[in-house]
Design a protein around this motif. Structure first.
Motif, PDB file in Angstrom:
ATOM      1  N   ASN A   1     -35.297 -26.323  16.767  1.00 52.65           N
ATOM      2  CA  ASN A   1     -36.486 -26.637  15.972  1.00 52.65           C
ATOM      3  C   ASN A   1     -36.063 -27.102  14.586  1.00 52.65           C
ATOM      4  O   ASN A   1     -35.341 -26.393  13.875  1.00 52.65           O
TER       5      ASN A   1
ATOM      6  N   THR B   1     -50.444 -22.361   6.688  1.00 51.10           N
ATOM      7  CA  THR B   1     -49.474 -21.371   7.148  1.00 51.10           C
ATOM      8  C   THR B   1     -48.741 -21.926   8.361  1.00 51.10           C
ATOM      9  O   THR B   1     -49.379 -22.332   9.334  1.00 51.10           O
ATOM     10  N   THR B   2     -47.435 -21.950   8.285  1.00 45.73           N
ATOM     11  CA  THR B   2     -46.625 -22.415   9.413  1.00 45.73           C
ATOM     12  C   THR B   2     -45.780 -21.274   9.941  1.00 45.73           C
ATOM     13  O   THR B   2     -45.109 -20.585   9.162  1.00 45.73           O
ATOM     14  N   PHE B   3     -45.837 -21.075  11.241  1.00 47.06           N
ATOM     15  CA  PHE B   3     -44.981 -20.094  11.905  1.00 47.06           C
ATOM     16  C   PHE B   3     -43.849 -20.844  12.605  1.00 47.06           C
ATOM     17  O   PHE B   3     -44.096 -21.751  13.405  1.00 47.06           O
ATOM     18  N   ILE B   4     -42.641 -20.442  12.293  1.00 48.39           N
ATOM     19  CA  ILE B   4     -41.464 -21.161  12.772  1.00 48.39           C
ATOM     20  C   ILE B   4     -40.656 -20.233  13.673  1.00 48.39           C
ATOM     21  O   ILE B   4     -40.231 -19.159  13.242  1.00 48.39           O
ATOM     22  N   PRO B   5     -40.432 -20.634  14.909  1.00 47.77           N
ATOM     23  CA  PRO B   5     -39.658 -19.772  15.817  1.00 47.77           C
ATOM     24  C   PRO B   5     -38.164 -19.833  15.496  1.00 47.77           C
ATOM     25  O   PRO B   5     -37.680 -20.808  14.921  1.00 47.77           O
ATOM     26  N   PHE B   6     -37.459 -18.806  15.893  1.00 46.28           N
ATOM     27  CA  PHE B   6     -36.002 -18.802  15.718  1.00 46.28           C
ATOM     28  C   PHE B   6     -35.363 -19.626  16.840  1.00 46.28           C
ATOM     29  O   PHE B   6     -34.690 -19.093  17.718  1.00 46.28           O
ATOM     30  N   ASP B   7     -35.609 -20.900  16.812  1.00 48.70           N
ATOM     31  CA  ASP B   7     -35.062 -21.798  17.832  1.00 48.70           C
ATOM     32  C   ASP B   7     -34.147 -22.801  17.136  1.00 48.70           C
ATOM     33  O   ASP B   7     -34.623 -23.614  16.337  1.00 48.70           O
TER      34      ASP B   7
ATOM     35  N   SER C   1     -47.469 -10.318  11.478  1.00 55.89           N
ATOM     36  CA  SER C   1     -48.168 -11.593  11.435  1.00 55.89           C
ATOM     37  C   SER C   1     -49.663 -11.393  11.240  1.00 55.89           C
ATOM     38  O   SER C   1     -50.359 -12.327  11.010  1.00 55.89           O
TER      39      SER C   1
ATOM     40  N   ASP D   1     -37.772 -27.433  11.870  1.00 53.82           N
ATOM     41  CA  ASP D   1     -38.274 -26.594  10.781  1.00 53.82           C
ATOM     42  C   ASP D   1     -37.396 -25.360  10.615  1.00 53.82           C
ATOM     43  O   ASP D   1     -37.175 -24.901   9.487  1.00 53.82           O
TER      44      ASP D   1
ATOM     45  N   ASN E   1     -42.347  -9.910  11.890  1.00 50.85           N
ATOM     46  CA  ASN E   1     -41.923  -9.129  13.044  1.00 50.85           C
ATOM     47  C   ASN E   1     -42.671  -9.549  14.306  1.00 50.85           C
ATOM     48  O   ASN E   1     -43.840  -9.934  14.265  1.00 50.85           O
ATOM     49  N   HIS E   2     -41.975  -9.452  15.409  1.00 53.62           N
ATOM     50  CA  HIS E   2     -42.598  -9.693  16.714  1.00 53.62           C
ATOM     51  C   HIS E   2     -43.553  -8.544  17.015  1.00 53.62           C
ATOM     52  O   HIS E   2     -43.337  -7.411  16.577  1.00 53.62           O
ATOM     53  N   VAL E   3     -44.621  -8.828  17.739  1.00 47.88           N
ATOM     54  CA  VAL E   3     -45.621  -7.805  18.033  1.00 47.88           C
ATOM     55  C   VAL E   3     -45.007  -6.626  18.777  1.00 47.88           C
ATOM     56  O   VAL E   3     -45.453  -5.484  18.675  1.00 47.88           O
TER      57      VAL E   3
ATOM     58  N   GLY F   1     -39.406 -11.758  14.719  1.00 50.16           N
ATOM     59  CA  GLY F   1     -40.286 -12.612  15.503  1.00 50.16           C
ATOM     60  C   GLY F   1     -40.204 -14.068  15.131  1.00 50.16           C
ATOM     61  O   GLY F   1     -39.756 -14.908  15.923  1.00 50.16           O
ATOM     62  N   MET F   2     -40.613 -14.368  13.906  1.00 45.05           N
ATOM     63  CA  MET F   2     -40.684 -15.753  13.445  1.00 45.05           C
ATOM     64  C   MET F   2     -40.478 -15.790  11.940  1.00 45.05           C
ATOM     65  O   MET F   2     -40.338 -14.759  11.289  1.00 45.05           O
TER      66      MET F   2
END
Lengths: 359, 54
Positions: B32, B23-29, B54, B34, B6-8, B13-14
């Motif tokens: 991208n 640990t990899t954080f992947i944006p909803f782009d 997060s 990944d 979740n987004h803060v 969020g990601m």
């Protein structure tokens, strides 16, 4: 009079040069020591070196001289199974079966071509007989923003020239494929290694593709593959455009078929026009900055339960994926193309952070 | 294994990926790669772990 043989020509009052009208051919050296004004010239052919003028940034390949290796710092990597793996910056490898070849900056420690300090080397790890559909390749993807001036997919598509230095322990026909993002437009190219273990300069002129869809945004504009021994169904006829994607020319040399065989490459340049100009040596800082649009690594220290904002040194191609170890995490805020926000949930430490927006 | 984060400020969020101790954080782009791999993983019928902070 069809010819005059003199050393110097001045105008009638001897204060400057003459007006030359209708001259179409000058043979031999043509030296100009003062202003030289030319009007009406539409074509100059045969030039191979830009002595002046705004001809910078003509090479669309980033890290074509293989200097930047943020991920591995010169260490060797082997191909994973059926998964792309970036090696040195902007260059990646692919192999259907794992550990069939290794890839390393300056593998084998041979002397690079004059003017270069680095090259990318591939070494076969076995004597692999590829199945028909197997793929063994290395590749470079050029962002669409950087290829939009080529006009591919339009009637004004420009001719391109690909040039590079290559060296192999094997001789024969080598090659690769060049295509669009969707993989439904493809041009197979070939070149010959004539002498084993000797650097050879190769140039390949590619006619512009007037059809197909070629991205002009942050996606893949052009992808280029060099074949390392793909199967027969992955190879096609060199020298023509088609809709099936091939990774190399039919009958091309199978590098992975010979255990210990090597292929080295550097000085890769892709530019508009039908002439290969000398490699465009950009400064190290400029080249690193270009690479960091796609990938970067940072080292940061965070004390316990603190937040930290990292501004990326280059605006990245896309919102990046951010990887780290330990107890550093993104602070619940999605990273952008310009920054990331971190939080240490542990007792504090030095952290390595890997930021990836590769194509 | 993937897990949405979740987004803060609330909401999606990601995507978090735990792999090889990293640990990899992947944006909803969509641009991208990944994230494109994550979408392909979903398309294969997989489901991420329930969303977490997060």
């Amino acid at each position: 009079m069809s010819q005059i043989n003199v050393n110097t020509i001045t105008n009638r009052d001897k204060t400057g040069g003459p007006n030359l009208v209708g001259i179409t051919t000058v043979s031999g050296n043509f030296n100009v020591t003062d202003n030289f004004n030319v009007t009406g010239v539409s074509t100059i052919s045969g030039l191979t070196y830009p002595t002046a003028g705004p001809l910078s940034n003509r090479n669309k390949i980033i890290n074509g001289d293989m200097r930047i290796d943020q991920r591995n710092a010169g260490a060797s990597v082997t191909n994973p199974a059926a998964s792309a793996l970036y090696t040195i910056d902007r260059w990646w490898i692919y192999g259907t079966s794992a550990t069939k070849f290794s890839c390393q900056q300056n593998a084998g420690s041979v002397t690079p071509p004059t003017g270069f300090t680095h090259y990318l080397g591939f070494t076969s790890s076995a004597a692999t007989a590829p199945a028909s559909s197997d793929i063994y390749t290395f590749s470079h993807k050029v962002e669409g923003f950087n290829t939009s001036d080529f006009g591919w997919g339009t009637a004004n598509a420009k001719t391109l020239t690909l040039s590079f230095w290559a060296r192999s322990s094997l001789t024969g026909t080598f090659g690769g494929g060049l295509g669009n993002s969707a993989g439904n437009r493809n041009y197979v190219f070939s070149f010959t290694i004539s002498v084993a273990n000797t650097w050879e300069y190769k140039t390949i002129t590619i006619p512009g593709d007037t059809s197909g869809t070629w991205l002009s945004d942050s996606g893949v504009g052009i992808q280029i593959y060099w074949d390392l021994g793909s199967g027969s169904s992955q190879k096609g006829t060199a020298g023509s455009w088609g809709s099936s994607f091939y990774y190399g020319p039919t009958g091309g040399t199978n590098l992975v078929g010979t255990n210990g065989a090597t292929f080295y490459i550097t000085g890769v340049q892709l530019e508009a026009g039908s002439v290969a100009t000398p490699f465009e040596h950009r400064s190290y800082g400029q080249e690193l900055s270009l690479c960091q649009r796609y990938y970067l690594q940072i080292v940061t220290f965070l004390s316990a339960t603190t937040n930290f904002t990292a501004l990326w040194p280059s605006t990245m191609r896309a919102a990046p994926a951010v990887t780290s170890s330990g107890t550093i995490f993104l602070a619940g805020v999605t990273p952008t193309t310009t920054a990331g926000w971190f939080r240490d949930t542990g007792s504090g430490a030095v952290y390595n952070v890997y930021v990836n927006a590769e194509l | 294994m993937y897990q949405e984060v979740n987004h803060v400020g609330g909401g999606r969020g990601m995507v978090k990926l735990l792999k090889n101790g990293l640990t990899t954080f992947i944006p909803f782009d969509p641009a991208n790669t990944d994230y494109q791999k994550y979408l392909a993983w979903i398309a294969e019928g997989n489901e991420p772990l329930p969303a977490d902070e997060s």
